[in-house]
Design a protein around this motif. Structure first.
Motif, PDB file in Angstrom:
ATOM      1  N   GLU A 104       0.844  -1.207   0.000  1.00 38.29           N
ATOM      2  CA  GLU A 104       0.000   0.000   0.000  1.00 38.29           C
ATOM      3  C   GLU A 104       0.875   1.251   0.000  1.00 38.29           C
ATOM      4  OE1 GLU A 104      -2.408  -0.308   3.490  1.00 38.29           O
ATOM      5  OE2 GLU A 104      -3.944  -1.502   2.499  1.00 38.29           O
ATOM      6  N   ASN A 105       1.842   1.293   0.911  1.00 38.62           N
ATOM      7  CA  ASN A 105       2.734   2.457   0.991  1.00 38.62           C
ATOM      8  C   ASN A 105       3.486   2.647  -0.313  1.00 38.62           C
ATOM      9  OD1 ASN A 105       1.973   2.920   3.643  1.00 38.62           O
ATOM     10  ND2 ASN A 105       3.755   1.900   4.512  1.00 38.62           N
ATOM     11  N   TRP A 106       4.008   1.549  -0.861  1.00 36.61           N
ATOM     12  CA  TRP A 106       4.763   1.588  -2.118  1.00 36.61           C
ATOM     13  C   TRP A 106       3.910   2.197  -3.232  1.00 36.61           C
ATOM     14  CZ3 TRP A 106       9.802   0.035  -3.085  1.00 36.61           C
ATOM     15  CH2 TRP A 106      10.171  -0.107  -4.423  1.00 36.61           C
ATOM     16  N   GLY A 107       2.666   1.733  -3.341  1.00 36.99           N
ATOM     17  CA  GLY A 107       1.779   2.248  -4.374  1.00 36.99           C
ATOM     18  C   GLY A 107       1.364   3.685  -4.138  1.00 36.99           C
ATOM     19  N   GLN A 108       1.136   4.071  -2.882  1.00 32.59           N
ATOM     20  CA  GLN A 108       0.730   5.443  -2.587  1.00 32.59           C
ATOM     21  C   GLN A 108       1.887   6.429  -2.751  1.00 32.59           C
ATOM     22  OE1 GLN A 108      -1.030   4.843   1.281  1.00 32.59           O
ATOM     23  NE2 GLN A 108      -3.093   4.826   0.412  1.00 32.59           N
ATOM     24  N   ILE A 109       3.110   5.938  -2.674  1.00 34.16           N
ATOM     25  CA  ILE A 109       4.269   6.798  -2.963  1.00 34.16           C
ATOM     26  C   ILE A 109       4.299   7.129  -4.450  1.00 34.16           C
ATOM     27  CG2 ILE A 109       6.805   6.802  -3.094  1.00 34.16           C
ATOM     28  CD1 ILE A 109       6.794   5.170  -0.478  1.00 34.16           C
ATOM     29  N   GLY A 110       3.755   6.226  -5.261  1.00 30.21           N
ATOM     30  CA  GLY A 110       3.740   6.436  -6.699  1.00 30.21           C
ATOM     31  C   GLY A 110       4.748   5.574  -7.425  1.00 30.21           C
ATOM     32  N   LEU A 111       5.337   4.635  -6.723  1.00 27.28           N
ATOM     33  CA  LEU A 111       6.290   3.721  -7.355  1.00 27.28           C
ATOM     34  C   LEU A 111       5.524   2.651  -8.130  1.00 27.28           C
ATOM     35  CD1 LEU A 111       8.780   3.456  -4.371  1.00 27.28           C
ATOM     36  CD2 LEU A 111       9.063   4.759  -6.466  1.00 27.28           C
ATOM     37  N   PRO A 112       6.140   2.094  -9.167  1.00 26.19           N
ATOM     38  CA  PRO A 112       5.407   1.170 -10.040  1.00 26.19           C
ATOM     39  C   PRO A 112       5.011  -0.130  -9.340  1.00 26.19           C
ATOM     40  CG  PRO A 112       7.739   1.235 -10.634  1.00 26.19           C
ATOM     41  CD  PRO A 112       7.528   2.292  -9.594  1.00 26.19           C
ATOM     42  N   LEU A 113       3.785  -0.538  -9.631  1.00 22.42           N
ATOM     43  CA  LEU A 113       3.235  -1.815  -9.163  1.00 22.42           C
ATOM     44  C   LEU A 113       2.475  -2.454 -10.307  1.00 22.42           C
ATOM     45  CD1 LEU A 113       1.633  -1.185  -5.643  1.00 22.42           C
ATOM     46  CD2 LEU A 113       3.461  -2.771  -6.175  1.00 22.42           C
ATOM     47  N   PRO A 114       2.463  -3.770 -10.387  1.00 19.68           N
ATOM     48  CA  PRO A 114       1.671  -4.425 -11.438  1.00 19.68           C
ATOM     49  C   PRO A 114       0.175  -4.117 -11.272  1.00 19.68           C
ATOM     50  CG  PRO A 114       3.107  -6.018 -10.320  1.00 19.68           C
ATOM     51  CD  PRO A 114       3.197  -4.733  -9.571  1.00 19.68           C
ATOM     52  N   GLU A 115      -0.497  -3.924 -12.382  1.00 16.40           N
ATOM     53  CA  GLU A 115      -1.925  -3.593 -12.343  1.00 16.40           C
ATOM     54  C   GLU A 115      -2.747  -4.705 -11.691  1.00 16.40           C
ATOM     55  OE1 GLU A 115      -3.647  -0.802 -13.014  1.00 16.40           O
ATOM     56  OE2 GLU A 115      -1.702   0.135 -13.309  1.00 16.40           O
ATOM     57  N   TRP A 116      -2.381  -5.950 -11.938  1.00 19.57           N
ATOM     58  CA  TRP A 116      -3.146  -7.060 -11.349  1.00 19.57           C
ATOM     59  C   TRP A 116      -3.070  -7.032  -9.825  1.00 19.57           C
ATOM     60  CZ3 TRP A 116      -0.690 -10.435  -8.160  1.00 19.57           C
ATOM     61  CH2 TRP A 116       0.693 -10.538  -8.255  1.00 19.57           C
ATOM     62  N   LEU A 117      -1.991  -6.488  -9.280  1.00 13.35           N
ATOM     63  CA  LEU A 117      -1.841  -6.428  -7.833  1.00 13.35           C
ATOM     64  C   LEU A 117      -2.650  -5.272  -7.247  1.00 13.35           C
ATOM     65  CD1 LEU A 117      -0.412  -7.583  -5.346  1.00 13.35           C
ATOM     66  CD2 LEU A 117       1.524  -6.094  -5.854  1.00 13.35           C
ATOM     67  N   LYS A 118      -2.721  -4.176  -7.974  1.00 13.41           N
ATOM     68  CA  LYS A 118      -3.449  -2.994  -7.484  1.00 13.41           C
ATOM     69  C   LYS A 118      -4.918  -3.276  -7.216  1.00 13.41           C
ATOM     70  CE  LYS A 118      -0.661   0.624  -9.563  1.00 13.41           C
ATOM     71  NZ  LYS A 118      -0.654   1.743 -10.513  1.00 13.41           N
ATOM     72  N   LYS A 119      -5.538  -4.116  -8.035  1.00 11.62           N
ATOM     73  CA  LYS A 119      -6.968  -4.362  -7.854  1.00 11.62           C
ATOM     74  C   LYS A 119      -7.260  -5.175  -6.598  1.00 11.62           C
ATOM     75  CE  LYS A 119      -7.306  -8.319 -10.946  1.00 11.62           C
ATOM     76  NZ  LYS A 119      -7.885  -8.842 -12.156  1.00 11.62           N
ATOM     77  N   TYR A 120      -6.255  -5.849  -6.041  1.00 10.72           N
ATOM     78  CA  TYR A 120      -6.453  -6.630  -4.819  1.00 10.72           C
ATOM     79  C   TYR A 120      -6.137  -5.849  -3.553  1.00 10.72           C
ATOM     80  CZ  TYR A 120      -6.906 -10.666  -7.833  1.00 10.72           C
ATOM     81  OH  TYR A 120      -7.332 -11.546  -8.796  1.00 10.72           O
TER      82      TYR A 120
END
Length: 136
Positions: A104-120
């Motif tokens: 969550e923190n990684w994604g909210q910082i704006g660093l890249p995450l796979p799209e399939w992971l974001k939906k979970y």
């Protein structure tokens, strides 16, 4: 026959043996490093969002410190009691929750995450973003 006359090992010695054995346990090391990574990414997230707050930071450190203390204190007691599977399960679930928090923190910082992971991950989903924007 001689074994029947031997005294059983005191429970505190068994706990100390299990405490010493935690040093080689990869689940315990993952637990420690996930907590450190969660603290670090949480701090960076607060800097990126420009809402760094010492009170929130201190409360977070106290919470993480207590979780670490409880985890590292309870684990050897549970394993010494003969429930090593339960102790491992406790640490695995703590690791899973800390991994989610780190992601969550990684994604909210704006660093890249796979799209399939974001939906979970709810905080990274479109549903959360829409609701959060409506509340503003």
């Amino acid at each position: 026959m001689i074994r029947l006359l031997e005294q059983p090992r005191p429970f505190h010695q068994i706990i100390f043996d299990n405490l010493h054995g935690m040093y080689d346990n990869p689940l315990i090391w993952l637990f420690i490093w996930l907590i450190i990574a969660d603290i670090a990414t949480g701090f960076v997230k607060s800097l990126v969002a420009k809402n760094t707050n010492s009170t929130k930071g201190i409360n977070g450190l106290i919470k993480h410190g207590l979780v670490l203390f409880v985890g590292l204190s309870v684990y050897p007691i549970i394993t010494a009691s003969g429930f090593s599977s339960a102790a491992d399960s406790f640490i695995v679930f703590c690791n899973l929750f800390y991994a989610v928090s780190f992601i969550e923190n990684w994604g909210q910082i704006g660093l890249p995450l796979p799209e399939w992971l974001k939906k979970y991950i709810y905080k990274l989903s479109d549903e959360y973003k829409i609701k959060h924007e409506e509340d503003k």
